[in-house]
Design a protein around this motif. Sequence first.
Motif, mmCIF file in Angstrom:
data_model
loop_
_atom_site.group_PDB
_atom_site.id
_atom_site.type_symbol
_atom_site.label_atom_id
_atom_site.label_comp_id
_atom_site.label_asym_id
_atom_site.label_seq_id
_atom_site.Cartn_x
_atom_site.Cartn_y
_atom_site.Cartn_z
ATOM 1 N N GLN A 279 0.817 -1.210 0.000
ATOM 2 C CA GLN A 279 0.000 0.000 0.000
ATOM 3 C C GLN A 279 0.854 1.265 0.000
ATOM 4 O O GLN A 279 0.529 2.242 -0.682
ATOM 5 C CB GLN A 279 -0.915 0.003 1.229
ATOM 6 C CG GLN A 279 -1.859 -1.192 1.301
ATOM 7 C CD GLN A 279 -2.932 -1.126 0.229
ATOM 8 O OE1 GLN A 279 -3.717 -0.179 0.191
ATOM 9 N NE2 GLN A 279 -2.965 -2.114 -0.643
ATOM 10 N N GLU A 283 0.705 4.291 -2.840
ATOM 11 C CA GLU A 283 0.474 5.704 -2.517
ATOM 12 C C GLU A 283 1.608 6.582 -3.027
ATOM 13 O O GLU A 283 1.380 7.675 -3.557
ATOM 14 C CB GLU A 283 0.320 5.865 -1.007
ATOM 15 C CG GLU A 283 -0.948 5.233 -0.450
ATOM 16 C CD GLU A 283 -1.008 5.291 1.064
ATOM 17 O OE1 GLU A 283 -0.117 5.950 1.670
ATOM 18 O OE2 GLU A 283 -1.921 4.677 1.642
ATOM 19 N N SER A 288 -4.180 4.495 -5.769
ATOM 20 C CA SER A 288 -4.991 4.129 -4.621
ATOM 21 C C SER A 288 -5.623 2.760 -4.848
ATOM 22 O O SER A 288 -5.531 2.189 -5.940
ATOM 23 C CB SER A 288 -6.097 5.165 -4.396
ATOM 24 O OG SER A 288 -7.022 5.128 -5.479
ATOM 25 N N GLU A 289 -6.294 2.264 -3.822
ATOM 26 C CA GLU A 289 -7.011 0.996 -3.956
ATOM 27 C C GLU A 289 -8.075 1.092 -5.046
ATOM 28 O O GLU A 289 -8.297 0.135 -5.796
ATOM 29 C CB GLU A 289 -7.666 0.614 -2.624
ATOM 30 C CG GLU A 289 -6.683 0.233 -1.545
ATOM 31 C CD GLU A 289 -7.399 -0.171 -0.268
ATOM 32 O OE1 GLU A 289 -8.625 -0.406 -0.307
ATOM 33 O OE2 GLU A 289 -6.732 -0.273 0.778
ATOM 34 N N ASN A 290 -8.716 2.231 -5.130
ATOM 35 C CA ASN A 290 -9.762 2.407 -6.144
ATOM 36 C C ASN A 290 -9.210 2.255 -7.555
ATOM 37 O O ASN A 290 -9.886 1.725 -8.452
ATOM 38 C CB ASN A 290 -10.435 3.773 -5.996
ATOM 39 C CG ASN A 290 -11.343 3.834 -4.779
ATOM 40 O OD1 ASN A 290 -11.804 2.790 -4.299
ATOM 41 N ND2 ASN A 290 -11.577 5.026 -4.266
#
Length: 391
Positions: A279, A283, A288-290
């Motif tokens: 993660q 970043e 991002s995760e999206n």
Amino acid sequence: MASFVCRISSSEEKAQSLILQSKWSCQRRRKRRQWIAFPSALLAIPTETSPMRSSQEMIHDVIIKQAALATETFQWNRRASSTAKLSTPASCNMLNAAYERCGEVCAEYAKTFYLGTMLMTEERRRAIWAIYVWCRRTDELVDGPNSSHTTPMALDRWEKRLTDLFEGRPYDLFDFALSDTVARFPIDIQPFKDMIEGMKQDLTKSKYLTFDELYLYCYYVAGTVGLMSVPVMGIAPNSKASIASIYNAALALGVANQLTNILRDVGEDASRGRIYLPQVELESAGLSENDIFEMKVTDKWRSFMKGQIRRARMFFNEAEKGIAELDSASRWPVSASLILYRQILDAIEANDYNNFTKRAYVGKAKKILSLPVAYAATIFDDSNRINKART
């Protein structure tokens, strides 16, 4: 799934049905004080300055223990109870049948690797089959058709079963083969326990904050296989490398393979709500995760993936150094595995880093062509070693 981890009869049919109840995917998705370590660039996170220490320390301790064990000679009489069991022709026949079943499973689900094992001595070949089958069954607990019923308690029972087979009390035919293997070779139980720990992690963890966390996971589910296998593969009699460095190379191959699995399966994992990418690094790359769940290939994603592939290749390069130190008859399956997996990274690049909707794979023709390349590489290593010995 309860029936999978509790004691069952020694019936060959029941043992086979347990292991062959469904087709297992050979490519898992889940995914020093005096240091014996990889080059710092290998472990460094490209966009993160903090060094990884906790995972490396833990794995270092395991490697040192494996290296020490590799100098020992394990005699069959180490297990008095097992010796008694094998003192009759019927017991010997059962053991042979156990190894034959393991070979059949390996031949069906890992064809290329199985072919490579045929160059090994019979004792080593059968031992590798037994290790492969145990790893496969362990993976099945969390990645098989009944995995939704697997609980941490079920994995605890599986670990108890592992302890029993190491102590000469196998539960079924396949355990019988592995119990014999660990008595014949200097194999420690810790890598097996660590693989089970990785399965437990899969039940509760779907994201990884840093590469330190991901590296430890890769060790659990794949690096452990290398540590299990080195005592069986054997080390070249004239190798001048330290035993610990050879174990480090085996660990590197497992980590490289698992990192490759992760990069290949980003889209598939995302569809299951899982992200096996650090993660912090996402970043830092402006992702991002999206962005993962939306599965869009952007310039940011391409740049991020280049860094991930570069690191995976560095692990492959580190692993390659250890192949020449293995016994000559054991090098081909290891070399073939390395070459074929490394080509998956090439396929990701060829797909313009679209590992969301395009599957990166190595075609059958390319696989076949890679086998003689791997074999030639092992012969070349042997020739170089002989020439160096003469000079």
